[in-house]
Design a protein around this motif. Structure first.
Motif, PDB file in Angstrom:
ATOM      1  N   PHE A   1      10.212  82.831  34.736  1.00 57.67           N
ATOM      2  CA  PHE A   1       9.918  82.689  36.153  1.00 57.67           C
ATOM      3  C   PHE A   1       8.771  83.610  36.547  1.00 57.67           C
ATOM      4  O   PHE A   1       8.472  84.593  35.862  1.00 57.67           O
ATOM      5  CB  PHE A   1      11.148  83.058  36.996  1.00 57.67           C
ATOM      6  N   VAL A   2       8.159  83.275  37.674  1.00 57.09           N
ATOM      7  CA  VAL A   2       7.192  84.182  38.271  1.00 57.09           C
ATOM      8  C   VAL A   2       7.462  84.216  39.766  1.00 57.09           C
ATOM      9  O   VAL A   2       7.771  83.192  40.378  1.00 57.09           O
ATOM     10  CB  VAL A   2       5.735  83.740  37.971  1.00 57.09           C
ATOM     11  N   VAL A   3       7.413  85.408  40.335  1.00 57.84           N
ATOM     12  CA  VAL A   3       7.621  85.598  41.772  1.00 57.84           C
ATOM     13  C   VAL A   3       6.303  86.053  42.380  1.00 57.84           C
ATOM     14  O   VAL A   3       5.724  87.068  41.947  1.00 57.84           O
ATOM     15  CB  VAL A   3       8.711  86.647  42.049  1.00 57.84           C
ATOM     16  N   LEU A   4       5.810  85.298  43.361  1.00 58.13           N
ATOM     17  CA  LEU A   4       4.578  85.637  44.050  1.00 58.13           C
ATOM     18  C   LEU A   4       4.916  86.126  45.447  1.00 58.13           C
ATOM     19  O   LEU A   4       5.676  85.481  46.174  1.00 58.13           O
ATOM     20  CB  LEU A   4       3.660  84.419  44.151  1.00 58.13           C
ATOM     21  N   GLY A   5       4.352  87.263  45.829  1.00 63.03           N
ATOM     22  CA  GLY A   5       4.596  87.810  47.153  1.00 63.03           C
ATOM     23  C   GLY A   5       3.300  88.153  47.858  1.00 63.03           C
ATOM     24  O   GLY A   5       2.337  88.608  47.234  1.00 63.03           O
ATOM     25  N   ALA A   6       3.256  87.897  49.154  1.00 57.69           N
ATOM     26  CA  ALA A   6       2.132  88.301  50.001  1.00 57.69           C
ATOM     27  C   ALA A   6       2.704  89.130  51.137  1.00 57.69           C
ATOM     28  O   ALA A   6       3.678  88.724  51.781  1.00 57.69           O
ATOM     29  CB  ALA A   6       1.391  87.082  50.544  1.00 57.69           C
ATOM     30  N   TRP A   7       2.103  90.282  51.382  1.00 55.86           N
ATOM     31  CA  TRP A   7       2.666  91.255  52.312  1.00 55.86           C
ATOM     32  C   TRP A   7       1.595  91.728  53.279  1.00 55.86           C
ATOM     33  O   TRP A   7       0.404  91.732  52.960  1.00 55.86           O
ATOM     34  CB  TRP A   7       3.232  92.452  51.530  1.00 55.86           C
ATOM     35  N   THR A   8       2.024  92.170  54.456  1.00 61.75           N
ATOM     36  CA  THR A   8       1.050  92.684  55.425  1.00 61.75           C
ATOM     37  C   THR A   8       0.355  93.919  54.879  1.00 61.75           C
ATOM     38  O   THR A   8      -0.834  94.138  55.135  1.00 61.75           O
ATOM     39  CB  THR A   8       1.729  93.025  56.756  1.00 61.75           C
ATOM     40  N   ASP A   9       1.076  94.712  54.109  1.00 61.81           N
ATOM     41  CA  ASP A   9       0.493  95.907  53.489  1.00 61.81           C
ATOM     42  C   ASP A   9       1.438  96.403  52.392  1.00 61.81           C
ATOM     43  O   ASP A   9       2.519  95.842  52.174  1.00 61.81           O
ATOM     44  CB  ASP A   9       0.230  97.011  54.520  1.00 61.81           C
ATOM     45  N   GLN A  10       1.024  97.463  51.720  1.00 56.34           N
ATOM     46  CA  GLN A  10       1.833  97.984  50.613  1.00 56.34           C
ATOM     47  C   GLN A  10       3.174  98.507  51.106  1.00 56.34           C
ATOM     48  O   GLN A  10       4.197  98.378  50.421  1.00 56.34           O
ATOM     49  CB  GLN A  10       1.073  99.097  49.893  1.00 56.34           C
ATOM     50  N   ALA A  11       3.193  99.095  52.310  1.00 58.53           N
ATOM     51  CA  ALA A  11       4.444  99.626  52.856  1.00 58.53           C
ATOM     52  C   ALA A  11       5.478  98.522  53.029  1.00 58.53           C
ATOM     53  O   ALA A  11       6.684  98.745  52.812  1.00 58.53           O
ATOM     54  CB  ALA A  11       4.179 100.325  54.190  1.00 58.53           C
ATOM     55  N   ALA A  12       5.039  97.336  53.414  1.00 57.57           N
ATOM     56  CA  ALA A  12       5.967  96.211  53.578  1.00 57.57           C
ATOM     57  C   ALA A  12       6.587  95.840  52.237  1.00 57.57           C
ATOM     58  O   ALA A  12       7.791  95.549  52.153  1.00 57.57           O
ATOM     59  CB  ALA A  12       5.247  95.014  54.184  1.00 57.57           C
ATOM     60  N   TYR A  13       5.784  95.847  51.187  1.00 55.64           N
ATOM     61  CA  TYR A  13       6.318  95.545  49.856  1.00 55.64           C
ATOM     62  C   TYR A  13       7.308  96.620  49.415  1.00 55.64           C
ATOM     63  O   TYR A  13       8.380  96.314  48.869  1.00 55.64           O
ATOM     64  CB  TYR A  13       5.188  95.432  48.840  1.00 55.64           C
ATOM     65  N   GLU A  14       6.988  97.881  49.664  1.00 54.54           N
ATOM     66  CA  GLU A  14       7.881  98.965  49.273  1.00 54.54           C
ATOM     67  C   GLU A  14       9.200  98.894  50.042  1.00 54.54           C
ATOM     68  O   GLU A  14      10.261  99.218  49.500  1.00 54.54           O
ATOM     69  CB  GLU A  14       7.187 100.310  49.487  1.00 54.54           C
ATOM     70  N   ALA A  15       9.133  98.454  51.298  1.00 50.64           N
ATOM     71  CA  ALA A  15      10.359  98.277  52.081  1.00 50.64           C
ATOM     72  C   ALA A  15      11.213  97.162  51.472  1.00 50.64           C
ATOM     73  O   ALA A  15      12.445  97.258  51.426  1.00 50.64           O
ATOM     74  CB  ALA A  15      10.024  97.970  53.531  1.00 50.64           C
ATOM     75  N   TYR A  16      10.548  96.117  51.003  1.00 47.35           N
ATOM     76  CA  TYR A  16      11.277  95.031  50.332  1.00 47.35           C
ATOM     77  C   TYR A  16      11.995  95.535  49.093  1.00 47.35           C
ATOM     78  O   TYR A  16      13.169  95.222  48.862  1.00 47.35           O
ATOM     79  CB  TYR A  16      10.305  93.902  49.966  1.00 47.35           C
ATOM     80  N   THR A  17      11.306  96.311  48.256  1.00 45.66           N
ATOM     81  CA  THR A  17      11.917  96.792  47.014  1.00 45.66           C
ATOM     82  C   THR A  17      13.120  97.695  47.286  1.00 45.66           C
ATOM     83  O   THR A  17      14.004  97.821  46.431  1.00 45.66           O
ATOM     84  CB  THR A  17      10.903  97.551  46.144  1.00 45.66           C
ATOM     85  N   ALA A  18      13.142  98.324  48.466  1.00 42.58           N
ATOM     86  CA  ALA A  18      14.252  99.204  48.820  1.00 42.58           C
ATOM     87  C   ALA A  18      15.382  98.467  49.546  1.00 42.58           C
ATOM     88  O   ALA A  18      16.410  99.070  49.857  1.00 42.58           O
ATOM     89  CB  ALA A  18      13.745 100.350  49.700  1.00 42.58           C
TER      90      ALA A  18
END
Length: 228
Positions: A75-92
């Motif tokens: 599988f591959v998961v593609l993500g688009a985020w408003t900024d890096q902080a948004a991605y880090e919030a997702y991982t947490a």
């Protein structure tokens, strides 16, 4: 697994399940995931649940899962985020942590996640009904560091040319944040046949010939389809 740097919104993911959002993405992620061959359905279910929960996260513009055309356990998961902080919030988030716990006993190898910025792309546009047979090609392109700028120029030209080819639905290029000479090309085509014709077009072949002496690794191109 090319960009107009701040307006790219991962149009490719409109082939999946992410809702369209009136925001621009500035940070992009790609995660390669391989579970055991007999565990494909279990892995797909876990990824589907995280995807659906991730759509509701603040700063998540697109989050979509694709499965390999050739091997259903990849599988591959593609993500688009408003900024890096948004991605880090997702991982947490609780759902991302639950996914990692679920996958821990299923994985063949650790998840490989690359973080990126945009090099070339366009605002998301949902495909029409002709996209029901669409495939997604994801390529990792590695050029030697002294050729980074030439590699970017070649990828941008490929993106511009490819968007004019019959059957092209989306075409994007990302640049890896920690290795700026590494790139991901994300492209969608109305059918596998359209993709095959694109590969033999003059512009595509010229790109591959131009890229060859710059390459730091084999051209890694894989075909996927949206996970329903």
């Amino acid at each position: 697994m090319l960009r107009l740097l701040a307006i790219a919104a991962l149009a490719i993911t409109t082939l999946g399940h992410s809702p369209a959002r009136a925001q621009n993405a500035t940070f992009f992620t790609i995660s390669y995931i391989e579970v055991g061959p007999i565990l494909a359905k279990v892995g797909a279910s876990a990824l589907r649940s995280d995807r659906d929960a991730g759509h509701k996260d603040k700063g998540s513009i697109h989050l979509d899962v694709f499965e390999s055309v050739e091997r259903s356990n990849q599988f591959v998961v593609l993500g688009a985020w408003t900024d890096q902080a948004a991605y880090e919030a997702y991982t947490a988030s609780a759902h991302a942590k639950a996914l990692n716990e679920k996958l821990e006993s299923l994985l063949v190898a650790p998840i490989d996640t690359r973080t990126n910025i945009a090099v070339s792309g366009s605002v998301a546009v949902a495909p029409d009904k002709s996209a029901r047979d669409a495939i997604v090609a994801i390529s990792h392109v590695d050029v030697i560091l002294p050729q980074k700028d030439n590699g970017i120029a070649a990828l941008k030209q490929l993106a511009e040319d490819s968007r004019q080819h019959p059957g092209n639905l989306q075409f994007h290029v990302w640049q890896q944040t920690n290795q700026p000479n590494h790139f991901t090309v994300v492209e969608a085509w109305s059918s596998r046949g359209a993709f095959g014709v694109h590969q033999m077009r003059k512009e595509t072949r010229e790109f591959r010939a131009k890229l060859a002496p710059m390459s730091g690794a084999l051209y890694d191109e894989r075909l996927f389809k949206p996970l329903k």
